[in-house]
Design a protein around this motif. Structure first.
Motif, mmCIF file in Angstrom:
data_model
loop_
_atom_site.group_PDB
_atom_site.id
_atom_site.type_symbol
_atom_site.label_atom_id
_atom_site.label_comp_id
_atom_site.label_asym_id
_atom_site.label_seq_id
_atom_site.Cartn_x
_atom_site.Cartn_y
_atom_site.Cartn_z
ATOM 1 N N LEU A 1 0.822 -1.208 0.000
ATOM 2 C CA LEU A 1 0.000 0.000 0.000
ATOM 3 C C LEU A 1 0.854 1.255 0.000
ATOM 4 C CD1 LEU A 1 -2.655 -1.032 2.676
ATOM 5 C CD2 LEU A 1 -2.958 -0.955 0.197
ATOM 6 N N GLY A 2 0.283 2.338 -0.486
ATOM 7 C CA GLY A 2 0.930 3.639 -0.454
ATOM 8 C C GLY A 2 -0.072 4.709 -0.822
ATOM 9 N N THR A 3 0.396 5.934 -0.866
ATOM 10 C CA THR A 3 -0.485 7.051 -1.196
ATOM 11 C C THR A 3 -0.564 7.286 -2.694
ATOM 12 O OG1 THR A 3 1.333 8.624 -1.021
ATOM 13 C CG2 THR A 3 -0.038 8.292 0.951
ATOM 14 N N GLY A 4 0.472 6.907 -3.413
ATOM 15 C CA GLY A 4 0.587 7.347 -4.801
ATOM 16 C C GLY A 4 1.035 8.800 -4.779
ATOM 17 N N MET B 1 15.952 3.271 -2.583
ATOM 18 C CA MET B 1 16.697 3.518 -1.342
ATOM 19 C C MET B 1 18.097 2.914 -1.404
ATOM 20 S SD MET B 1 15.705 5.061 1.495
ATOM 21 C CE MET B 1 13.961 4.988 1.162
ATOM 22 N N ASP B 2 19.084 3.676 -0.933
ATOM 23 C CA ASP B 2 20.433 3.144 -0.817
ATOM 24 C C ASP B 2 20.558 2.414 0.532
ATOM 25 O OD1 ASP B 2 20.766 5.078 1.179
ATOM 26 O OD2 ASP B 2 22.011 6.372 -0.047
ATOM 27 N N PRO B 3 21.646 1.660 0.742
ATOM 28 C CA PRO B 3 21.791 0.903 1.991
ATOM 29 C C PRO B 3 21.730 1.772 3.250
ATOM 30 C CG PRO B 3 23.297 0.029 0.363
ATOM 31 C CD PRO B 3 22.681 1.284 -0.237
ATOM 32 N N ASP B 4 22.265 2.995 3.202
ATOM 33 C CA ASP B 4 22.193 3.866 4.383
ATOM 34 C C ASP B 4 20.744 4.216 4.723
ATOM 35 O OD1 ASP B 4 24.948 3.867 4.668
ATOM 36 O OD2 ASP B 4 25.207 5.709 3.499
ATOM 37 N N GLY B 5 19.932 4.455 3.704
ATOM 38 C CA GLY B 5 18.515 4.739 3.922
ATOM 39 C C GLY B 5 17.793 3.539 4.517
ATOM 40 N N ILE B 6 18.122 2.355 4.037
ATOM 41 C CA ILE B 6 17.516 1.134 4.577
ATOM 42 C C ILE B 6 17.885 0.973 6.044
ATOM 43 C CG2 ILE B 6 17.524 -1.395 4.406
ATOM 44 C CD1 ILE B 6 17.901 -0.899 1.315
ATOM 45 N N ALA B 7 19.139 1.257 6.372
ATOM 46 C CA ALA B 7 19.578 1.174 7.770
ATOM 47 C C ALA B 7 18.808 2.155 8.647
ATOM 48 C CB ALA B 7 21.085 1.426 7.863
ATOM 49 N N ARG B 8 18.602 3.383 8.165
ATOM 50 C CA ARG B 8 17.843 4.375 8.945
ATOM 51 C C ARG B 8 16.404 3.915 9.156
ATOM 52 N NH1 ARG B 8 20.925 7.792 5.821
ATOM 53 N NH2 ARG B 8 19.262 8.285 4.358
ATOM 54 N N ILE B 9 15.798 3.360 8.114
ATOM 55 C CA ILE B 9 14.432 2.857 8.244
ATOM 56 C C ILE B 9 14.386 1.727 9.269
ATOM 57 C CG2 ILE B 9 12.656 1.512 7.038
ATOM 58 C CD1 ILE B 9 13.274 3.256 4.559
ATOM 59 N N ALA B 10 15.311 0.791 9.177
ATOM 60 C CA ALA B 10 15.334 -0.343 10.112
ATOM 61 C C ALA B 10 15.481 0.151 11.549
ATOM 62 C CB ALA B 10 16.457 -1.306 9.751
ATOM 63 N N ARG C 1 10.828 7.703 1.636
ATOM 64 C CA ARG C 1 11.326 8.475 2.787
ATOM 65 C C ARG C 1 12.038 7.564 3.774
ATOM 66 N NH1 ARG C 1 7.086 12.403 4.507
ATOM 67 N NH2 ARG C 1 8.515 12.636 6.254
ATOM 68 N N THR C 2 12.908 8.143 4.586
ATOM 69 C CA THR C 2 13.622 7.362 5.606
ATOM 70 C C THR C 2 13.173 7.711 7.014
ATOM 71 O OG1 THR C 2 15.421 8.969 5.681
ATOM 72 C CG2 THR C 2 15.680 7.105 4.163
ATOM 73 N N SER C 3 12.260 8.666 7.148
ATOM 74 C CA SER C 3 11.769 9.032 8.479
ATOM 75 C C SER C 3 10.379 9.644 8.339
ATOM 76 C CB SER C 3 12.721 10.039 9.148
ATOM 77 O OG SER C 3 12.752 11.245 8.397
#
Length: 192
Positions: free
Chosen positions: A32-35, A125-134, A105-107
């Motif tokens: 799901l998402g907003t589009g 997303m790059d790996p740094d963004g994935i880490a921030r999300i996690a 987004r990451t936050s």
């Protein structure tokens, strides 16, 4: 991979997803998402594509969808309007069909929304963004147990690094013209 729920009638999505969940024996995961209105997917049809409004509609529609899957009689008045509707039969999966939320987004609110449910699909997303999300999801949930992070992984992606960052699924893209042996090599490498 991501259904822009604000563009859809929630009762139709509820019925369609129950059908798919039943046909698949309980294997459906709903993205799901907003589009976005970047390609006029809202404004070209006379709809309001304001991102804050779309986020409100997504939150309301997700709550209505969850209640319909649970077999509740739903009445809701807001951006989403439902008047005394009950869905029967419900999905195979309990307590409901898993929901993953797409975001670039990451936050912020998109990550907080996903943390309340079952997973997230970081877009571009790059790996740094994935880490921030996690990290954000783990803080909100008290860990990453029972939460999925599905990442787009190109041909040269370091799957071990993505797994270490919290990714639980790697989605590969294949294009017309990709040879079957290339696809088979990817499947064999990703198999447990």
């Amino acid at each position: 991979m991501v259904t822009p729920l604000p563009r859809r009638r929630v009762v139709n999505v509820a019925r369609e997803t129950v059908t798919l969940d039943r046909l698949s024996g309980g294997r459906l995961i709903l993205g799901l998402g907003t589009g976005r209105d970047v390609w006029r997917e809202y404004s070209a049809f006379g709809d309001n594509g304001d991102p804050r409004r779309l986020a409100r509609v997504l939150d309301e529609a997700t709550a209505v969808l969850t209640a319909l899957w649970a077999g509740e009689t739903v009445t809701h008045r807001g951006e989403v309007i439902v008047d005394g509707i009950r869905l029967n039969p419900g999905p195979v999966q309990r307590p409901r069909i898993p929901m993953w939320f797409g975001t670039n987004r990451t936050s912020g609110a998109p990550i907080e929304r996903a943390a309340r449910y079952d997973g997230i699909f970081p877009l571009g997303m790059d790996p740094d963004g994935i880490a921030r999300i996690a990290e954000t999801v783990a803080a909100a949930r008290g860990g990453l147990a029972d939460f999925d992070i599905a990442v787009a992984a190109g041909p040269g992606a370091d799957l071990d690094r993505l797994r270490a960052l919290g990714a639980t699924w790697a989605v590969r893209e294949f294009w017309p013209g990709d040879r079957p042996d290339k696809i088979l090599r990817v499947i064999e490498r990703c198999a447990p």
